[in-house]
Design a protein around this motif. Structure first.
Motif, PDB file in Angstrom:
ATOM      1  N   VAL A   1      59.925  75.689   7.523  1.00  0.00           N
ATOM      2  CA  VAL A   1      59.627  76.865   6.286  1.00  0.00           C
ATOM      3  C   VAL A   1      60.044  77.560   6.808  1.00  0.00           C
ATOM      4  N   GLY A   2      60.644  78.601   6.777  1.00  0.00           N
ATOM      5  CA  GLY A   2      61.058  80.075   6.847  1.00  0.00           C
ATOM      6  C   GLY A   2      60.930  79.595   8.983  1.00  0.00           C
ATOM      7  N   GLY A   3      61.914  79.115   9.321  1.00  0.00           N
ATOM      8  CA  GLY A   3      62.411  78.833  10.643  1.00  0.00           C
ATOM      9  C   GLY A   3      61.283  77.790  10.921  1.00  0.00           C
ATOM     10  N   GLN A   4      59.942  77.797  10.344  1.00  0.00           N
ATOM     11  CA  GLN A   4      58.892  77.269  11.441  1.00  0.00           C
ATOM     12  C   GLN A   4      58.786  75.952  11.076  1.00  0.00           C
ATOM     13  N   PRO A   5      58.656  74.849  12.110  1.00  0.00           N
ATOM     14  CA  PRO A   5      57.983  73.417  11.049  1.00  0.00           C
ATOM     15  C   PRO A   5      56.686  73.372  10.549  1.00  0.00           C
ATOM     16  N   ARG A   6      56.924  72.876   9.428  1.00  0.00           N
ATOM     17  CA  ARG A   6      55.434  72.493   8.436  1.00  0.00           C
ATOM     18  C   ARG A   6      55.509  71.557   7.938  1.00  0.00           C
ATOM     19  N   THR A   7      53.687  71.042   8.073  1.00  0.00           N
ATOM     20  CA  THR A   7      53.498  69.917   7.874  1.00  0.00           C
ATOM     21  C   THR A   7      52.957  69.780   6.736  1.00  0.00           C
ATOM     22  N   PHE A   8      53.246  68.637   5.617  1.00  0.00           N
ATOM     23  CA  PHE A   8      52.726  68.051   4.272  1.00  0.00           C
ATOM     24  C   PHE A   8      52.304  67.061   4.553  1.00  0.00           C
ATOM     25  N   LYS A   9      51.619  66.649   3.367  1.00  0.00           N
ATOM     26  CA  LYS A   9      50.909  65.141   3.043  1.00  0.00           C
ATOM     27  C   LYS A   9      52.051  64.763   1.929  1.00  0.00           C
ATOM     28  N   ALA A  10      52.568  64.150   2.075  1.00  0.00           N
ATOM     29  CA  ALA A  10      54.305  62.788   1.201  1.00  0.00           C
ATOM     30  C   ALA A  10      53.615  64.092  -0.417  1.00  0.00           C
ATOM     31  N   GLN A  11      52.642  63.789  -0.930  1.00  0.00           N
ATOM     32  CA  GLN A  11      52.309  64.481  -2.221  1.00  0.00           C
ATOM     33  C   GLN A  11      52.452  65.654  -2.785  1.00  0.00           C
ATOM     34  N   ASN A  12      52.117  66.481  -1.243  1.00  0.00           N
ATOM     35  CA  ASN A  12      51.558  67.717  -1.772  1.00  0.00           C
ATOM     36  C   ASN A  12      53.623  68.128  -1.435  1.00  0.00           C
ATOM     37  N   TYR A  13      53.379  67.945  -0.705  1.00  0.00           N
ATOM     38  CA  TYR A  13      54.982  68.309  -0.368  1.00  0.00           C
ATOM     39  C   TYR A  13      55.681  67.828  -1.638  1.00  0.00           C
ATOM     40  N   LEU A  14      55.934  67.251  -2.345  1.00  0.00           N
ATOM     41  CA  LEU A  14      56.815  66.996  -3.479  1.00  0.00           C
ATOM     42  C   LEU A  14      56.816  67.822  -4.577  1.00  0.00           C
ATOM     43  N   TYR A  15      55.448  67.977  -4.620  1.00  0.00           N
ATOM     44  CA  TYR A  15      54.299  68.028  -6.442  1.00  0.00           C
ATOM     45  C   TYR A  15      54.673  69.398  -5.666  1.00  0.00           C
ATOM     46  N   HIS A  16      54.059  69.882  -4.926  1.00  0.00           N
ATOM     47  CA  HIS A  16      53.984  71.679  -4.185  1.00  0.00           C
ATOM     48  C   HIS A  16      54.669  72.661  -3.595  1.00  0.00           C
ATOM     49  N   PHE A  17      55.886  71.451  -3.276  1.00  0.00           N
ATOM     50  CA  PHE A  17      56.716  72.308  -2.485  1.00  0.00           C
ATOM     51  C   PHE A  17      57.683  72.513  -2.956  1.00  0.00           C
ATOM     52  N   ALA A  18      58.476  71.555  -3.098  1.00  0.00           N
ATOM     53  CA  ALA A  18      60.100  70.588  -3.076  1.00  0.00           C
ATOM     54  C   ALA A  18      60.080  71.231  -4.587  1.00  0.00           C
ATOM     55  N   MET A  19      59.290  70.351  -5.268  1.00  0.00           N
ATOM     56  CA  MET A  19      59.743  70.980  -6.942  1.00  0.00           C
ATOM     57  C   MET A  19      59.705  72.268  -7.511  1.00  0.00           C
ATOM     58  N   LEU A  20      58.891  73.026  -6.633  1.00  0.00           N
ATOM     59  CA  LEU A  20      59.382  74.861  -7.483  1.00  0.00           C
ATOM     60  C   LEU A  20      60.019  75.272  -6.507  1.00  0.00           C
ATOM     61  N   GLN A  21      60.727  74.490  -5.715  1.00  0.00           N
ATOM     62  CA  GLN A  21      61.848  75.317  -4.645  1.00  0.00           C
ATOM     63  C   GLN A  21      63.034  74.864  -5.857  1.00  0.00           C
ATOM     64  N   VAL A  22      62.708  73.743  -6.197  1.00  0.00           N
ATOM     65  CA  VAL A  22      63.749  72.864  -6.818  1.00  0.00           C
ATOM     66  C   VAL A  22      64.370  73.804  -8.233  1.00  0.00           C
ATOM     67  N   GLN A  23      62.650  74.710  -8.734  1.00  0.00           N
ATOM     68  CA  GLN A  23      63.160  75.121 -10.099  1.00  0.00           C
ATOM     69  C   GLN A  23      63.371  76.324 -10.151  1.00  0.00           C
ATOM     70  N   PHE A  24      62.599  76.757  -9.126  1.00  0.00           N
ATOM     71  CA  PHE A  24      62.905  78.802  -8.522  1.00  0.00           C
ATOM     72  C   PHE A  24      64.417  78.577  -8.109  1.00  0.00           C
ATOM     73  N   HIS A  25      64.535  78.037  -7.725  1.00  0.00           N
ATOM     74  CA  HIS A  25      66.684  78.048  -7.042  1.00  0.00           C
ATOM     75  C   HIS A  25      67.787  77.454  -8.190  1.00  0.00           C
ATOM     76  N   CYS A  26      67.351  77.135  -9.075  1.00  0.00           N
ATOM     77  CA  CYS A  26      67.652  76.083 -10.555  1.00  0.00           C
ATOM     78  C   CYS A  26      67.254  77.299 -11.499  1.00  0.00           C
ATOM     79  N   THR A  27      66.160  77.926 -11.722  1.00  0.00           N
ATOM     80  CA  THR A  27      66.044  79.426 -12.328  1.00  0.00           C
ATOM     81  C   THR A  27      66.857  80.440 -12.071  1.00  0.00           C
ATOM     82  N   THR A  28      66.990  80.425 -10.571  1.00  0.00           N
ATOM     83  CA  THR A  28      67.920  82.111 -10.312  1.00  0.00           C
ATOM     84  C   THR A  28      68.883  81.882 -10.265  1.00  0.00           C
ATOM     85  N   ALA A  29      69.797  80.494 -10.061  1.00  0.00           N
ATOM     86  CA  ALA A  29      70.807  80.612 -10.399  1.00  0.00           C
ATOM     87  C   ALA A  29      71.388  80.200 -12.351  1.00  0.00           C
TER      88      ALA A  29
END
Length: 169
Positions: A119-147
């Motif tokens: 994340v930002g060039g640095q390693p970041r550790t998440f619990k899997a649930q937090n990673y999927l629901y509070h990071f990856a999902m938001l990234q998918v939505q953000f970049h879809c919306t921006t496209a």
């Protein structure tokens, strides 16, 4: 039905990827109709410090593959960049096929497992649930919306229904 990592993440990504592909197909048709250079279209951006359209799509696919990171399976091999609409569609299709083929059982019980991603060039550790629901999902939505916004901004006739893609019943 209970929400699992699979049911809360994968179907939403599949829906957004399908909508993104449909929006891109309309953009490609619009570009052809107006005789726009495809390279220019793929490099459109809303502001100079933002990723261009092609990179927005790459980011969507990369973050949608977060399910593979949680499952602990190898990610599909994808190129570092796409230079045509055909290559972008191939990336989306490969991501969709991978997610559809990922057994739900591979995500079961992984809620509290750790996932480390840059994340930002640095390693970041998440619990899997937090990673999927509070990071990856938001990234998918953000970049879809921006496209979507890049494409809409240049006059392609698309709307919310295009963005949303095929909705489950």
């Amino acid at each position: 039905m209970a929400i699992s990592l699979n049911t809360g993440f994968v179907p939403v990504c599949l829906q957004l990827l399908g909508g993104l592909k449909a929006v891109l197909q309309k953009a490609e048709a619009h570009a052809a109709e107006h005789k726009w250079d495809t390279a220019v279209v793929l490099n459109l951006r809303l502001f100079p410090d933002m990723f261009p359209l092609e990179r927005q799509v790459r980011q969507v696919c990369n973050h949608a593959l977060g399910a593979a990171r949680v499952a602990g399976v190898d990610l599909p091999s994808l190129p570092d960049a796409d230079n045509s609409f055909a290559e972008i569609y191939a990336r989306i299709d490969k991501t969709i096929d991978f997610l559809k083929g990922l057994p739900a059982s591979k995500l079961e019980g992984k809620d509290d497992s750790e996932v480390t991603v840059p994340v930002g060039g640095q390693p970041r550790t998440f619990k899997a649930q937090n990673y999927l629901y509070h990071f990856a999902m938001l990234q998918v939505q953000f970049h879809c919306t921006t496209a979507y916004n890049i494409i809409r901004h240049v006059g392609v006739n698309i709307g919310k229904r295009d963005y949303l893609g095929q909705q489950p019943s």
